[in-house]
Design a protein around this motif. Sequence first.
Motif, short mmCIF file in Angstrom:
data_model
loop_
_atom_site.label_atom_id
_atom_site.label_comp_id
_atom_site.label_asym_id
_atom_site.label_seq_id
_atom_site.Cartn_x
_atom_site.Cartn_y
_atom_site.Cartn_z
N GLU A 29 -7.37 -4.59 -6.90
CA GLU A 29 -7.63 -3.57 -7.91
C GLU A 29 -6.42 -3.35 -8.80
O GLU A 29 -6.56 -3.10 -10.01
CB GLU A 29 -8.05 -2.27 -7.23
CG GLU A 29 -9.41 -2.34 -6.56
CD GLU A 29 -9.74 -1.13 -5.72
OE1 GLU A 29 -8.81 -0.31 -5.47
OE2 GLU A 29 -10.91 -1.00 -5.29
N GLU A 30 -5.22 -3.47 -8.24
CA GLU A 30 -4.00 -3.31 -9.03
C GLU A 30 -3.88 -4.43 -10.07
O GLU A 30 -3.49 -4.19 -11.21
CB GLU A 30 -2.78 -3.32 -8.10
CG GLU A 30 -1.46 -2.95 -8.76
CD GLU A 30 -1.41 -1.50 -9.21
OE1 GLU A 30 -0.58 -1.21 -10.10
OE2 GLU A 30 -2.18 -0.67 -8.70
N LEU A 31 -4.21 -5.65 -9.68
CA LEU A 31 -4.20 -6.75 -10.64
C LEU A 31 -5.21 -6.50 -11.76
O LEU A 31 -4.93 -6.75 -12.94
CB LEU A 31 -4.52 -8.07 -9.95
CG LEU A 31 -3.39 -8.79 -9.22
CD1 LEU A 31 -3.93 -10.04 -8.52
CD2 LEU A 31 -2.27 -9.19 -10.19
N ARG A 32 -6.36 -6.00 -11.41
CA ARG A 32 -7.38 -5.72 -12.44
C ARG A 32 -6.91 -4.63 -13.39
O ARG A 32 -7.10 -4.73 -14.61
CB ARG A 32 -8.70 -5.33 -11.78
CG ARG A 32 -9.36 -6.47 -10.99
CD ARG A 32 -10.87 -6.33 -10.98
NE ARG A 32 -11.51 -7.26 -10.08
CZ ARG A 32 -11.79 -8.53 -10.37
NH1 ARG A 32 -11.45 -9.03 -11.55
NH2 ARG A 32 -12.40 -9.31 -9.48
N ARG A 33 -6.29 -3.59 -12.85
CA ARG A 33 -5.79 -2.52 -13.72
C ARG A 33 -4.71 -3.03 -14.66
O ARG A 33 -4.58 -2.53 -15.79
CB ARG A 33 -5.23 -1.36 -12.87
CG ARG A 33 -6.29 -0.46 -12.27
CD ARG A 33 -5.69 0.82 -11.72
NE ARG A 33 -4.85 0.57 -10.57
CZ ARG A 33 -5.29 0.56 -9.31
NH1 ARG A 33 -6.57 0.77 -9.07
NH2 ARG A 33 -4.47 0.33 -8.31
N GLU A 247 2.61 -7.13 -1.32
CA GLU A 247 3.96 -7.44 -1.80
C GLU A 247 3.91 -8.56 -2.84
O GLU A 247 4.68 -8.54 -3.81
CB GLU A 247 4.88 -7.82 -0.64
CG GLU A 247 6.31 -8.02 -1.08
CD GLU A 247 7.26 -8.40 0.05
OE1 GLU A 247 8.39 -8.81 -0.25
OE2 GLU A 247 6.86 -8.27 1.23
N ALA A 248 3.03 -9.53 -2.64
CA ALA A 248 2.91 -10.61 -3.64
C ALA A 248 2.53 -10.07 -5.00
O ALA A 248 3.12 -10.43 -6.03
CB ALA A 248 1.90 -11.63 -3.16
N VAL A 249 1.55 -9.18 -5.03
CA VAL A 249 1.10 -8.58 -6.31
C VAL A 249 2.22 -7.75 -6.92
O VAL A 249 2.44 -7.78 -8.14
CB VAL A 249 -0.17 -7.75 -6.09
CG1 VAL A 249 -0.48 -6.88 -7.31
CG2 VAL A 249 -1.35 -8.67 -5.78
N GLU A 250 2.94 -7.01 -6.10
CA GLU A 250 4.06 -6.21 -6.62
C GLU A 250 5.09 -7.10 -7.32
O GLU A 250 5.60 -6.76 -8.38
CB GLU A 250 4.73 -5.43 -5.48
CG GLU A 250 3.89 -4.27 -4.97
CD GLU A 250 4.50 -3.63 -3.72
OE1 GLU A 250 5.47 -4.20 -3.17
OE2 GLU A 250 4.00 -2.57 -3.30
N ARG A 251 5.40 -8.25 -6.71
CA ARG A 251 6.36 -9.17 -7.30
C ARG A 251 5.82 -9.75 -8.61
O ARG A 251 6.57 -9.88 -9.58
CB ARG A 251 6.68 -10.30 -6.32
CG ARG A 251 7.64 -9.89 -5.20
CD ARG A 251 7.82 -11.03 -4.22
NE ARG A 251 8.84 -10.72 -3.23
CZ ARG A 251 10.13 -11.05 -3.34
NH1 ARG A 251 10.55 -11.72 -4.41
NH2 ARG A 251 11.00 -10.73 -2.40
N ILE A 252 4.56 -10.11 -8.62
CA ILE A 252 3.97 -10.69 -9.83
C ILE A 252 3.98 -9.67 -10.97
O ILE A 252 4.36 -10.00 -12.10
CB ILE A 252 2.54 -11.17 -9.54
CG1 ILE A 252 2.58 -12.41 -8.63
CG2 ILE A 252 1.78 -11.47 -10.82
CD1 ILE A 252 1.24 -12.78 -8.03
#
Length: 254
Positions: A29-33, A247-252
Amino acid sequence: MAIRGVLVDIAGVLTDQGKAIHGAVSAIEELRRAGIPMRLVTNTTSRPRQRLLDELSQLGFEFDETELFTPAGAAVAYLSRHELSPHLLIHPDLDEDFAGCVEGRNPAVVVGDAGEFFTYDRLNAAFREICAGAPLLALAMNRTFRDRNGELSIDAGAFVHALEYASGSKPVVLGKPALQFFELAARSMGCVLSDCAMIGDDAEADIAGALKAGITAAHLVRTGKYRQGDETRFKPVPTAVVADVIEAVERILG
């Protein structure tokens, strides 16, 4: 360089033993936002694509069929392009993904994770087709997968290698780490591979494969099939080793 698209493995990254990994739904959901498109790139070959989408939906993930890339889909396209008919050595549950293939053409042997259906008779029938000139198509070459009981199990790669060894025929690999598989997923997002990041739990097929293909960053999660030291076993090594998809999404995004 800013990341314009993300490729995400399913088993071991979003799900494990039939359950959503903690925080995975919110990470997606964070990636989509953030407005970053993503594609699911899975080497799962024991379940058809619609069942995969239904299982993800039941766990709280919402993906449409255009966001899912499977080796079976790549195989169907390959068979059509080369005017071949499939001789299937796969789990019966996957048969429906090949239902539209044209019969009666020259055969190609298609090998996936057949599980308990990897019988001697079926392997030998596939071997004889290859000896008669049929190409060997490997949906995936993974060594292991994490089974629903939490233990590692032998994946399809060992059986593909057995057929290769016996027949002397080199397989055409259609899933990860095939360059074309990564390229197709990236292109569907309007990206080239150097625009993309990969998140996976398989240091060989997901991480080294993606980096060799030209992906900018590949994050190895310590969930799923990951085992201590995996990050040093294959080259290129991961861009980062992270606790999980969160953590992967946070880094991206960072």
